[in-house]
Design a protein around this motif. Structure first.
Motif, PDB file in Angstrom:
ATOM      1  N   ILE A   1      47.980  41.858  31.841  1.00 29.91           N
ATOM      2  CA  ILE A   1      47.277  43.118  31.574  1.00 29.91           C
ATOM      3  C   ILE A   1      47.029  43.336  30.081  1.00 29.91           C
ATOM      4  N   GLY A   2      47.402  42.363  29.252  1.00 29.03           N
ATOM      5  CA  GLY A   2      47.151  42.481  27.818  1.00 29.03           C
ATOM      6  C   GLY A   2      48.142  43.373  27.091  1.00 29.03           C
ATOM      7  N   MET A   3      49.304  43.567  27.686  1.00 26.52           N
ATOM      8  CA  MET A   3      50.336  44.396  27.071  1.00 26.52           C
ATOM      9  C   MET A   3      51.205  43.531  26.142  1.00 26.52           C
ATOM     10  N   ARG A   4      51.533  44.043  24.979  1.00 24.73           N
ATOM     11  CA  ARG A   4      52.352  43.279  24.038  1.00 24.73           C
ATOM     12  C   ARG A   4      53.732  42.981  24.628  1.00 24.73           C
ATOM     13  N   LEU A   5      54.251  41.798  24.294  1.00 25.38           N
ATOM     14  CA  LEU A   5      55.502  41.353  24.901  1.00 25.38           C
ATOM     15  C   LEU A   5      56.705  42.130  24.393  1.00 25.38           C
ATOM     16  N   GLN A   6      56.699  42.541  23.145  1.00 26.40           N
ATOM     17  CA  GLN A   6      57.775  43.357  22.557  1.00 26.40           C
ATOM     18  C   GLN A   6      59.165  42.764  22.847  1.00 26.40           C
ATOM     19  N   THR A   7      59.322  41.524  22.480  1.00 26.23           N
ATOM     20  CA  THR A   7      60.604  40.847  22.688  1.00 26.23           C
ATOM     21  C   THR A   7      61.324  40.663  21.353  1.00 26.23           C
ATOM     22  N   ASP A   8      62.512  41.204  21.239  1.00 27.00           N
ATOM     23  CA  ASP A   8      63.251  41.211  19.974  1.00 27.00           C
ATOM     24  C   ASP A   8      63.575  39.816  19.435  1.00 27.00           C
ATOM     25  N   PRO A   9      63.975  38.839  20.276  1.00 28.11           N
ATOM     26  CA  PRO A   9      64.294  37.528  19.721  1.00 28.11           C
ATOM     27  C   PRO A   9      63.142  36.899  18.937  1.00 28.11           C
ATOM     28  N   ALA A  10      61.902  37.151  19.371  1.00 27.28           N
ATOM     29  CA  ALA A  10      60.753  36.614  18.632  1.00 27.28           C
ATOM     30  C   ALA A  10      60.635  37.291  17.271  1.00 27.28           C
ATOM     31  N   VAL A  11      60.835  38.608  17.249  1.00 30.48           N
ATOM     32  CA  VAL A  11      60.782  39.343  15.978  1.00 30.48           C
ATOM     33  C   VAL A  11      61.863  38.825  15.038  1.00 30.48           C
ATOM     34  N   MET A  12      63.053  38.639  15.561  1.00 26.76           N
ATOM     35  CA  MET A  12      64.169  38.130  14.754  1.00 26.76           C
ATOM     36  C   MET A  12      63.852  36.751  14.198  1.00 26.76           C
ATOM     37  N   TYR A  13      63.206  35.936  15.005  1.00 22.14           N
ATOM     38  CA  TYR A  13      62.823  34.604  14.534  1.00 22.14           C
ATOM     39  C   TYR A  13      61.858  34.713  13.361  1.00 22.14           C
ATOM     40  N   GLY A  14      60.921  35.658  13.459  1.00 17.74           N
ATOM     41  CA  GLY A  14      59.955  35.849  12.388  1.00 17.74           C
ATOM     42  C   GLY A  14      60.569  36.384  11.113  1.00 17.74           C
ATOM     43  N   VAL A  15      61.584  37.221  11.237  1.00 18.88           N
ATOM     44  CA  VAL A  15      62.281  37.743  10.064  1.00 18.88           C
ATOM     45  C   VAL A  15      63.012  36.612   9.351  1.00 18.88           C
ATOM     46  N   GLY A  16      63.593  35.700  10.137  1.00 17.99           N
ATOM     47  CA  GLY A  16      64.222  34.516   9.568  1.00 17.99           C
ATOM     48  C   GLY A  16      65.567  34.776   8.925  1.00 17.99           C
ATOM     49  N   GLU A  17      65.853  34.002   7.876  1.00 17.37           N
ATOM     50  CA  GLU A  17      67.159  34.043   7.228  1.00 17.37           C
ATOM     51  C   GLU A  17      67.472  35.376   6.578  1.00 17.37           C
TER      52      GLU A  17
END
Length: 340
Positions: free
Chosen positions: A244-260
C-alpha cells in the motif's frame, strides 16, 4: 688346431666394465639402505604446527627445513622423488602430534591430512561484526585485512554496493593458515545458493522484484524477530506496508543508518534525521541488507503470513503483539513500551 686368444684390450675393457657395474650395484644398494634408514627413522621433533604453501617439491622441502620440521632438504627431496610422492604434496596447515618418520611425513603431506579450524558466522551479525571476527582470528591468513569493501568485493568477483548480508551464517571448516578470502568466497557462494533456491520457491503473492530485495527484507525480519514463530507475521506486516506504499518504520534499519555514532537507544532526532536507511523518512526498502540472514528469515521474507496487521511492537519477552490499525498499535505501545 690353434686356439685364438681374445685381444688384450677387449679383455681389459670387459673386466673394467664389470667392475663399474659392480660398483654401481654396491652404490645403489648402499643408497637404498641409507634411504630406507632415513625414511623409517623418526624425526626428532615435538608437537608443532607448520604450513606448506603451493609449489614444487624443492620449495616444500625448503619450507619444512625453515620451519624446523626436517633438518635437511636434500634427503627429504630425494625420498619424495624416488617414491613418486613429489607430485602429490598438498598445500595446507599441518600438525605433528607425535614423532613421525620422513616416510610418514610424506604420507601425511601427500594425503592432505591438514589441520582445520572451525569458524562460525552468526545470524544477525553485521558485516562489521563478521570482519572483526575474521581479522582477530589468529589461524587465518588475513589477505583482506587492508582491503576496502569495494576492493574486497572486486577480489571475490561480487557485483554489489555493499558486502552486507552477502555471506551465509553457518559453521565453516577451513585449513589453518588458509586465506580469509577463501572463507569469504565459500560463505558468499553458500548464501547465493540459498537465496537462489528460496527465490525459486517463493509464494506467488510476493511483491518483491529481485532476489536481492528478498535478502534486504529478510535482514529486516531477522533483526526485528525475537521469537521464531513471529517471523512470518513480521514479514506479513512489511509485505502489507510495501503493497500500500506505507513506510516500513523499522528501527533496526534506522539504527544501521546511524552507524557507529549511535549511543544506546534511538532518539527522536535519529528518527527524524534522513539517511538511506531511515525507513521513517523514506519509503520502500533500504538500499542494502542490514545483517546476515539464515534460512528462517529467507523463508519468512518469501512466504509472509496472510495477515491484515500493519503494526507490531515488542512485548519485552521476545514476542511481539500485532495490530491492524494505529489505535490498536498505540494501545499496545502504551502497554508494553511507555509503562516501562
Amino acid at each position: 688346431m690353434a686356439v685364438k686368444k681374445k685381444p688384450q684390450n677387449q679383455s681389459t675393457f670387459g673386466r673394467t666394465l664389470g667392475r663399474v657395474f659392480l660398483l654401481l650395484i654396491i652404490l645403489v644398494g648402499a643408497l637404498a639402505i641409507w634411504l630406507y634408514q632415513y625414511a623409517s627413522t623418526p624425526l626428532e621433533h615435538r608437537v608443532q604446527d607448520f604450513v606448506v604453501e603451493s609449489g614444487g617439491v624443492k620449495k616444500v622441502a625448503d619450507q619444512l627445513v625453515k620451519q624446523g620440521v626436517v633438518d635437511q632438504a636434500l634427503p627429504f627431496l630425494l625420498l619424495a622423488r624416488v617414491t613418486g610422492k613429489d607430485k602429490l604434496l598438498k598445500a595446507g596447515s599441518y600438525t605433528i602430534s607425535s614423532p613421525l618418520s620422513p616416510w610418514q611425513l610424506l604420507e601425511k603431506l601427500s594425503n592432505g591430512d591438514t589441520t582445520t579450524l572451525t569458524f562460525t558466522l552468526i545470524e544477525g551479525w553485521r558485516w562489521t561484526d563478521f570482519r572483526k571476527a575474521l581479522n582477530s582470528n589468529p589461524h587465518l591468513r588475513h589477505d583482506s585485512a587492508l582491503m576496502s569493501d569495494a576492493e574486497l568485493l572486486a577480489e571475490l568477483g561480487i557485483s554489489a554496493l555493499s558486502p552486507e548480508g552477502l555471506f551465509f551464517p553457518d559453521t565453516y571448516h577451513v585449513d589453518k593458515g588458509s586465506s580469509d578470502l577463501k572463507l569469504l568466497a565459500r560463505a558468499n557462494q553458500r548464501m547465493q545458493s540459498k537465496l537462489d533456491k528460496a527465490w525459486a520457491g517463493r509464494s506467488q503473492n510476493v511483491q518483491l522484484k529481485t532476489p536481492y530485495e528478498a535478502l534486504i527484507l529478510a535482514s529486516l525480519v531477522e533483526k526485528e524477530t525475537g521469537r521464531a514463530a513471529d517471523r512470518p507475521l513480521i514479514s506479513g506486516v512489511f509485505a502489507n506496508r510495501l503493497r500500500i506504499g506505507m513506510r516500513l518504520q523499522t528501527d533496526p534499519a534506522v539504527m544501521y543508518g546511524v552507524g557507529e555514532s549511535l549511543d544506546g537507544r534511538l532518539r527522536k532526532i535519529d528518527l527524524l534525521t534522513d539517511t538511506p536507511y531511515n525507513t521513517y523518512t523514506r519509503s520502500g526498502l533500504p538500499p542494502t541488507p542490514i545483517a546476515m540472514v539464515g534460512d528462517a528469515a529467507l523463508k519468512a521474507a518469501l512466504h509472509p503470513a496472510s495477515t491484515t496487521a500493519l503494526y507490531f511492537v515488542a512485548k519485552g519477552d521476545g514476542s511481539s503483539v500485532f495490530s491492524n490499525n494505529l489505535d490498536e498499535h498505540n494501545s499496545a505501545v502504551r502497554q508494553y513500551i511507555l509503562q516501562k
